[in-house]
Design a protein around this motif. Structure first.
Motif, PDB file in Angstrom:
ATOM      1  N   LEU A 192      21.469  61.559 109.510  1.00  0.00           N
ATOM      2  CA  LEU A 192      21.331  63.016 109.615  1.00  0.00           C
ATOM      3  C   LEU A 192      21.292  63.370 111.091  1.00  0.00           C
ATOM      4  O   LEU A 192      20.483  62.823 111.844  1.00  0.00           O
ATOM      5  CB  LEU A 192      20.040  63.507 108.954  1.00  0.00           C
ATOM      6  CG  LEU A 192      19.659  64.959 109.280  1.00  0.00           C
ATOM      7  CD1 LEU A 192      20.673  65.948 108.711  1.00  0.00           C
ATOM      8  CD2 LEU A 192      18.256  65.279 108.773  1.00  0.00           C
ATOM      9  N   VAL A 193      22.162  64.295 111.494  1.00  0.00           N
ATOM     10  CA  VAL A 193      22.126  64.828 112.850  1.00  0.00           C
ATOM     11  C   VAL A 193      21.709  66.295 112.783  1.00  0.00           C
ATOM     12  O   VAL A 193      22.464  67.141 112.285  1.00  0.00           O
ATOM     13  CB  VAL A 193      23.481  64.701 113.566  1.00  0.00           C
ATOM     14  CG1 VAL A 193      23.385  65.274 114.979  1.00  0.00           C
ATOM     15  CG2 VAL A 193      23.935  63.249 113.614  1.00  0.00           C
ATOM     16  N   ASN A 194      20.513  66.571 113.254  1.00  0.00           N
ATOM     17  CA  ASN A 194      20.019  67.950 113.335  1.00  0.00           C
ATOM     18  C   ASN A 194      20.549  68.564 114.627  1.00  0.00           C
ATOM     19  O   ASN A 194      19.905  68.500 115.680  1.00  0.00           O
ATOM     20  CB  ASN A 194      18.487  67.963 113.346  1.00  0.00           C
ATOM     21  CG  ASN A 194      17.881  67.563 112.025  1.00  0.00           C
ATOM     22  OD1 ASN A 194      18.166  68.171 110.997  1.00  0.00           O
ATOM     23  ND2 ASN A 194      17.036  66.545 112.051  1.00  0.00           N
ATOM     24  N   ASN A 195      21.743  69.115 114.544  1.00  0.00           N
ATOM     25  CA  ASN A 195      22.360  69.686 115.737  1.00  0.00           C
ATOM     26  C   ASN A 195      22.223  71.200 115.812  1.00  0.00           C
ATOM     27  O   ASN A 195      22.139  71.766 116.907  1.00  0.00           O
ATOM     28  CB  ASN A 195      23.843  69.308 115.784  1.00  0.00           C
ATOM     29  CG  ASN A 195      24.587  70.069 116.857  1.00  0.00           C
ATOM     30  OD1 ASN A 195      24.451  69.792 118.051  1.00  0.00           O
ATOM     31  ND2 ASN A 195      25.362  71.071 116.444  1.00  0.00           N
ATOM     32  N   ALA A 196      22.212  71.877 114.664  1.00  0.00           N
ATOM     33  CA  ALA A 196      22.182  73.340 114.670  1.00  0.00           C
ATOM     34  C   ALA A 196      20.983  73.857 115.447  1.00  0.00           C
ATOM     35  O   ALA A 196      19.868  73.350 115.331  1.00  0.00           O
ATOM     36  CB  ALA A 196      22.132  73.866 113.238  1.00  0.00           C
TER      37      ALA A 196
ATOM     38  N   ARG B 194      12.917  66.420 106.249  1.00  0.00           N
ATOM     39  CA  ARG B 194      12.125  66.104 105.062  1.00  0.00           C
ATOM     40  C   ARG B 194      13.018  65.728 103.892  1.00  0.00           C
ATOM     41  O   ARG B 194      12.742  64.756 103.166  1.00  0.00           O
ATOM     42  CB  ARG B 194      11.231  67.293 104.700  1.00  0.00           C
ATOM     43  CG  ARG B 194      10.336  67.050 103.493  1.00  0.00           C
ATOM     44  CD  ARG B 194       9.397  68.216 103.256  1.00  0.00           C
ATOM     45  NE  ARG B 194      10.122  69.467 102.978  1.00  0.00           N
ATOM     46  CZ  ARG B 194       9.520  70.633 102.788  1.00  0.00           C
ATOM     47  NH1 ARG B 194       8.200  70.733 102.878  1.00  0.00           N
ATOM     48  NH2 ARG B 194      10.230  71.727 102.540  1.00  0.00           N
ATOM     49  N   ARG B 195      14.109  66.484 103.709  1.00  0.00           N
ATOM     50  CA  ARG B 195      15.026  66.191 102.606  1.00  0.00           C
ATOM     51  C   ARG B 195      15.734  64.860 102.827  1.00  0.00           C
ATOM     52  O   ARG B 195      15.911  64.074 101.887  1.00  0.00           O
ATOM     53  CB  ARG B 195      16.061  67.302 102.480  1.00  0.00           C
ATOM     54  CG  ARG B 195      16.873  67.229 101.205  1.00  0.00           C
ATOM     55  CD  ARG B 195      15.993  67.469 100.001  1.00  0.00           C
ATOM     56  NE  ARG B 195      16.756  67.887  98.835  1.00  0.00           N
ATOM     57  CZ  ARG B 195      16.222  68.435  97.757  1.00  0.00           C
ATOM     58  NH1 ARG B 195      14.917  68.622  97.685  1.00  0.00           N
ATOM     59  NH2 ARG B 195      16.980  68.797  96.738  1.00  0.00           N
ATOM     60  N   ALA B 196      16.137  64.583 104.068  1.00  0.00           N
ATOM     61  CA  ALA B 196      16.821  63.330 104.353  1.00  0.00           C
ATOM     62  C   ALA B 196      15.931  62.125 104.074  1.00  0.00           C
ATOM     63  O   ALA B 196      16.394  61.101 103.551  1.00  0.00           O
ATOM     64  CB  ALA B 196      17.294  63.308 105.803  1.00  0.00           C
TER      65      ALA B 196
ATOM     66  N   ILE C 195      17.823  59.348 111.780  1.00  0.00           N
ATOM     67  CA  ILE C 195      17.676  60.795 111.959  1.00  0.00           C
ATOM     68  C   ILE C 195      17.767  61.064 113.458  1.00  0.00           C
ATOM     69  O   ILE C 195      17.015  60.491 114.249  1.00  0.00           O
ATOM     70  CB  ILE C 195      16.344  61.313 111.390  1.00  0.00           C
ATOM     71  CG1 ILE C 195      16.279  61.042 109.888  1.00  0.00           C
ATOM     72  CG2 ILE C 195      16.190  62.812 111.674  1.00  0.00           C
ATOM     73  CD1 ILE C 195      14.958  61.400 109.245  1.00  0.00           C
ATOM     74  N   ILE C 196      18.700  61.921 113.828  1.00  0.00           N
ATOM     75  CA  ILE C 196      18.965  62.233 115.232  1.00  0.00           C
ATOM     76  C   ILE C 196      18.870  63.741 115.406  1.00  0.00           C
ATOM     77  O   ILE C 196      19.546  64.492 114.703  1.00  0.00           O
ATOM     78  CB  ILE C 196      20.362  61.747 115.649  1.00  0.00           C
ATOM     79  CG1 ILE C 196      20.509  60.240 115.395  1.00  0.00           C
ATOM     80  CG2 ILE C 196      20.644  62.092 117.110  1.00  0.00           C
ATOM     81  CD1 ILE C 196      21.935  59.741 115.426  1.00  0.00           C
ATOM     82  N   THR C 197      18.041  64.176 116.315  1.00  0.00           N
ATOM     83  CA  THR C 197      17.829  65.607 116.526  1.00  0.00           C
ATOM     84  C   THR C 197      18.196  65.986 117.960  1.00  0.00           C
ATOM     85  O   THR C 197      17.782  65.318 118.904  1.00  0.00           O
ATOM     86  CB  THR C 197      16.365  65.980 116.241  1.00  0.00           C
ATOM     87  OG1 THR C 197      16.086  65.745 114.852  1.00  0.00           O
ATOM     88  CG2 THR C 197      16.103  67.447 116.560  1.00  0.00           C
ATOM     89  N   LEU C 198      18.967  67.048 118.083  1.00  0.00           N
ATOM     90  CA  LEU C 198      19.312  67.551 119.402  1.00  0.00           C
ATOM     91  C   LEU C 198      18.168  68.412 119.914  1.00  0.00           C
ATOM     92  O   LEU C 198      17.939  69.513 119.425  1.00  0.00           O
ATOM     93  CB  LEU C 198      20.607  68.355 119.354  1.00  0.00           C
ATOM     94  CG  LEU C 198      21.916  67.586 119.512  1.00  0.00           C
ATOM     95  CD1 LEU C 198      22.043  67.034 120.934  1.00  0.00           C
ATOM     96  CD2 LEU C 198      22.058  66.470 118.487  1.00  0.00           C
ATOM     97  N   SER C 199      17.438  67.866 120.887  1.00  0.00           N
ATOM     98  CA  SER C 199      16.457  68.663 121.616  1.00  0.00           C
ATOM     99  C   SER C 199      17.190  69.252 122.813  1.00  0.00           C
ATOM    100  O   SER C 199      18.291  69.784 122.662  1.00  0.00           O
ATOM    101  CB  SER C 199      15.250  67.816 122.023  1.00  0.00           C
ATOM    102  OG  SER C 199      14.303  68.586 122.728  1.00  0.00           O
ATOM    103  N   SER C 200      16.651  69.134 124.000  1.00  0.00           N
ATOM    104  CA  SER C 200      17.259  69.765 125.166  1.00  0.00           C
ATOM    105  C   SER C 200      16.527  69.308 126.413  1.00  0.00           C
ATOM    106  O   SER C 200      15.406  68.780 126.338  1.00  0.00           O
ATOM    107  CB  SER C 200      17.151  71.291 125.038  1.00  0.00           C
ATOM    108  OG  SER C 200      17.432  71.951 126.255  1.00  0.00           O
ATOM    109  N   ILE C 201      17.136  69.548 127.552  1.00  0.00           N
ATOM    110  CA  ILE C 201      16.418  69.408 128.806  1.00  0.00           C
ATOM    111  C   ILE C 201      15.157  70.276 128.783  1.00  0.00           C
ATOM    112  O   ILE C 201      14.144  69.942 129.389  1.00  0.00           O
ATOM    113  CB  ILE C 201      17.333  69.796 129.992  1.00  0.00           C
ATOM    114  CG1 ILE C 201      16.680  69.449 131.330  1.00  0.00           C
ATOM    115  CG2 ILE C 201      17.723  71.268 129.937  1.00  0.00           C
ATOM    116  CD1 ILE C 201      17.613  69.663 132.523  1.00  0.00           C
ATOM    117  N   GLU C 202      15.204  71.381 128.012  1.00  0.00           N
ATOM    118  CA  GLU C 202      14.037  72.259 127.883  1.00  0.00           C
ATOM    119  C   GLU C 202      12.944  71.639 127.019  1.00  0.00           C
ATOM    120  O   GLU C 202      11.840  72.168 126.948  1.00  0.00           O
ATOM    121  CB  GLU C 202      14.445  73.622 127.322  1.00  0.00           C
ATOM    122  CG  GLU C 202      15.360  74.417 128.235  1.00  0.00           C
ATOM    123  CD  GLU C 202      14.739  74.727 129.588  1.00  0.00           C
ATOM    124  OE1 GLU C 202      13.524  75.006 129.635  1.00  0.00           O
ATOM    125  OE2 GLU C 202      15.467  74.696 130.597  1.00  0.00           O
ATOM    126  N   GLY C 203      13.231  70.530 126.363  1.00  0.00           N
ATOM    127  CA  GLY C 203      12.198  69.780 125.666  1.00  0.00           C
ATOM    128  C   GLY C 203      11.379  68.908 126.589  1.00  0.00           C
ATOM    129  O   GLY C 203      10.377  68.324 126.183  1.00  0.00           O
TER     130      GLY C 203
END
Length: 258
Positions: A85-89, A122-124, A136-144
């Motif tokens: 799962l890539v949480n990119n949105a 949670r669903r994944a 599970i891969i999530t796009l955070s940011s430099i702002e993270g």
């Protein structure tokens, strides 16, 4: 191929970073379900990808729990399993210093950048934990990893998803599932080109000056590219990345190296 036979779900995959991750996953042999709000953009992306049965689009709004869950389930329903799962949105619904941030901006920013990640993750986990493997891969940011003026709500959400992925990593690491964040620097996507001028006005600078602030922080002296971010997404999804979990990997040209 690094992802041969794997099944991935990528949220927000019709353009920008998400689109390039979809393309790279397909190149590496995966089957990919990707999502977006716009049916027409999804259809156009499918046409351009030319991946046949190995790619599918699901229309929906990730801020709605039912839609986020349906996007994740679509991978299993279409291809029989879920591996990545890539949480990119995500996005920046607006810009304001904290003292002038209204309730709508605060809630909208957290909805798309944090709550949506929670719903999909949670669903994944309901699919990945029983099979004893997954990413599970999530796009955070430099702002993270920092916080710039005018981006308080966005920085809060991007810090929060790092905490969420670290909690997941601790909870399911022994069960064969990894959870990580990628923290890109400024990437000149359509979103940045569309929203950058508004952010600049909020801070009382020009768009070029705003870009200069971010690229000036980077040791490379330039913006991050979608290819650079997608390469890390491939690593984290592949067997070579099995030993990486609970990480918040910067792909920012050294902007946060200090």
């Amino acid at each position: 191929m690094e992802l041969d036979g794997k099944v991935a779900v990528v949220t927000g995959g019709t353009r920008g970073i998400g689109r390039r991750i979809v393309e790279r996953y397909l190149e590496e042999g995966a089957s990919v379900v990707f999502s977006g709000r716009d049916e027409a953009k999804g259809a156009q992306a499918l046409k351009e990808l030319e991946a046949g049965d190995r790619a599918a689009f699901v229309q929906g709004d990730v801020t709605r729990r039912q839609d986020a869950e349906r996007m994740v389930d679509a991978g299993v329903e279409r291809y029989g399993r879920l591996d990545v799962l890539v949480n990119n949105a995500g996005g920046m619904p607006g810009f304001a210093v904290v003292g002038e941030t209204d309730d709508a901006l605060w809630h909208d920013t957290l909805a798309v950048n944090l709550h949506a990640v929670f719903y999909a993750t949670r669903r994944a986990l309901a699919h990945l934990v029983p099979q004893g493997s997954g990413r599970i891969i999530t796009l955070s940011s430099i702002e993270g990893k920092q916080a710039d003026p005018g981006l308080g709500a966005y920085a809060t959400a991007k810090h929060a998803v790092i905490g969420l992925m670290r909690a997941v990593a601790r909870e399911v690491g022994p069960l064969g599932v990894t959870a990580n964040c990628i923290c890109p620097g400024i990437v000149l996507t359509d979103m940045i080109r569309d929203q950058g001028p508004l952010a600049a006005r909020t801070l009382g600078v020009t768009y070029d000056q705003l870009l200069g602030v971010f690229t000036g922080k980077a040791a490379t002296g330039r913006a991050t590219t979608v290819d650079e971010v997608a390469a890390v997404a491939v690593l984290l999804a592949a067997e070579a990345g099995a030993g990486i979990t609970g990480a918040a990997l910067p792909v920012d040209g050294g902007a946060t190296c200090s």
